[in-house]
Design an enzyme around this catalytic site. Structure first.
Site, PDB file in Angstrom:
ATOM      1  N   HIS A  37       0.233   8.450   4.085  1.00 41.82           N
ATOM      2  CA  HIS A  37      -0.587   7.633   3.190  1.00 41.82           C
ATOM      3  C   HIS A  37      -1.570   6.763   3.969  1.00 41.82           C
ATOM      4  O   HIS A  37      -1.193   6.151   4.977  1.00 41.82           O
ATOM      5  CB  HIS A  37       0.367   6.745   2.390  1.00 41.82           C
ATOM      6  CG  HIS A  37      -0.260   5.949   1.302  1.00 41.82           C
ATOM      7  ND1 HIS A  37       0.080   4.637   1.056  1.00 41.82           N
ATOM      8  CD2 HIS A  37      -1.188   6.274   0.359  1.00 41.82           C
ATOM      9  CE1 HIS A  37      -0.591   4.192   0.008  1.00 41.82           C
ATOM     10  NE2 HIS A  37      -1.377   5.162  -0.431  1.00 41.82           N
TER      11      HIS A  37
ATOM     12  N   HIS B  67      -9.876   1.036   1.486  1.00 42.95           N
ATOM     13  CA  HIS B  67      -9.070   1.074   0.264  1.00 42.95           C
ATOM     14  C   HIS B  67      -9.584   0.098  -0.788  1.00 42.95           C
ATOM     15  O   HIS B  67      -9.849   0.463  -1.927  1.00 42.95           O
ATOM     16  CB  HIS B  67      -7.605   0.760   0.592  1.00 42.95           C
ATOM     17  CG  HIS B  67      -6.736   0.720  -0.624  1.00 42.95           C
ATOM     18  ND1 HIS B  67      -6.600  -0.407  -1.417  1.00 42.95           N
ATOM     19  CD2 HIS B  67      -5.985   1.679  -1.210  1.00 42.95           C
ATOM     20  CE1 HIS B  67      -5.798  -0.138  -2.431  1.00 42.95           C
ATOM     21  NE2 HIS B  67      -5.403   1.120  -2.329  1.00 42.95           N
TER      22      HIS B  67
HETATM   23  O1  G3P Z   1      -3.622   8.683  -3.360  1.00 45.44           O
HETATM   24  C1  G3P Z   1      -2.362   8.117  -3.569  1.00 45.44           C
HETATM   25  C2  G3P Z   1      -2.383   6.614  -3.384  1.00 45.44           C
HETATM   26  O2  G3P Z   1      -3.122   6.315  -2.242  1.00 45.44           O
HETATM   27  C3  G3P Z   1      -2.959   5.899  -4.559  1.00 45.44           C
HETATM   28  O3  G3P Z   1      -2.836   4.523  -4.458  1.00 45.44           O
HETATM   29  O4  G3P Z   1      -3.792   2.301  -4.090  1.00 45.44           O
HETATM   30  O5  G3P Z   1      -2.655   3.459  -2.226  1.00 45.44           O
HETATM   31  O6  G3P Z   1      -4.872   4.237  -2.999  1.00 45.44           O
HETATM   32  P1  G3P Z   1      -3.574   3.594  -3.396  1.00 45.44           P
HETATM   33 MG    MG Z   2      -5.172   6.012  -1.776  1.00 41.50          MG
END
Ligand code: G3P
Ligand code: MG
Length: 271
Positions: free
Chosen positions: A23, A65
């Site tokens: 992630h 992000h």
């Molecule tokens: O793409 C999955 C996840 O990254 C979505 O949530 O807020 O971490 O971008 P976020």
């Molecule tokens: Mg994400």
């Protein structure tokens, strides 16, 4: 609407992506959405990464992000207000820890070079600054189509075999629709934080190959609906062993995690 009407995907077709996806470019032990994080994830054996992409003021696709720069860099305000030449001077590592001081934010082009040179796959989350959903979806899709066009090249080495294209995803249907129009051949995934009315119909209309849900939304009913519609099922953000075991037991196709130190992507939970 009857689920049997949803056949935008084809689950009999091979799914070219591994189960485990790091992630934010493996961005918990290293600063999120930086190449340093990708390198750390690759060193832990991860072959696929998720990252968040948006547009600079002059239309360059780069990784960030939040809407604003403040949490993850020494910049301030909206990332989309700065040109790439200003963004490229920022320190996106010091906020995390001293060893990463000076780490810059990367462009999508730099991430593509890293992934293709190292045989890594990518899930690009289209993360538009509010009000730029269609423009960001279009720009990310066009950039991805161009960056992954043809075999990846490392100077002095033979071209490797073709790699699977990046998976584009978004919480914003408008961004996915623009990506679909700009680069229809790139696979898409609809991200869901809640199961809002019409989510499966929307995934179908957008020609999605996958639905990517908050891990808590997955149960046997939701998974069956998605799989019967011919789509793949992915979950974010899976950081606990018990959660991973539950989701693997259900039959999820992909798990997005921060915990590259906990889950071995080639270990017993990989197949
Ligand atoms: O793409 C999955 C996840 O990254 C979505 O949530 O807020 O971490 O971008 P976020
Ligand atoms: Mg994400």
């Amino acid at each position: 609407m009857n689920d049997t009407l949803h056949h935008s995907g084809d689950r009999s077709a091979p799914w070219p992506y591994p189960r485990w996806i790091a992630h934010r470019g493996a961005g918990q032990l290293a600063p999120e959405n930086t190449l340093a994080a990708f390198r750390l994830g690759a060193a832990h054996g991860y072959r696929m990464f998720e990252c968040d992409a948006k547009l600079s003021a002059d239309g360059v696709v780069f990784l960030l992000h939040d809407d604003t720069l403040d949490r993850t860099s020494n910049g301030h305000g909206l990332g989309s207000d700065l040109s790439w030449s200003d963004l490229s001077q920022l320190d996106a590592g010091s906020w995390h820890s001293r060893p990463y001081a000076g780490e810059p934010p990367p462009t999508l082009a730099a991430v593509a070079r890293f992934c293709r040179a190292n045989g890594c796959l990518l899930n690009i989350e289209i993360k538009p600054t509010p009000g730029t959903e269609a423009a960001t979806g279009r720009a990310v899709a066009l950039a991805a189509a161009q960056l992954w066009n043809g075999p990846g090249r490392v100077p002095g080495q033979p071209a490797p075999p073709d790699q699977p294209p990046p998976l584009l995803s978004s919480f914003q249907p408008e961004a996915l629709a623009a990506a679909q129009a700009a680069a229809p051949a790139l696979p898409r995934g609809l991200l869901l934080e809640t199961l809002w009315t019409g989510w499966l119909e929307t995934a179908h209309t957008l020609g999605c190959a996958a639905v990517i849900c908050d891990e808590l939304l997955w149960d046997q009913t939701t998974l069956s609906r998605v799989h019967r519609a011919g789509l793949r099922a992915l979950a974010y953000t899976v950081n606990e062993t018990a959660s991973a075991e539950r989701l693997i037991g259900l039959g999820l196709d992909g798990l997005i995690t921060d915990r590259i130190d906990r889950f071995d992507p080639q270990g017993p939970m990989s197949t």
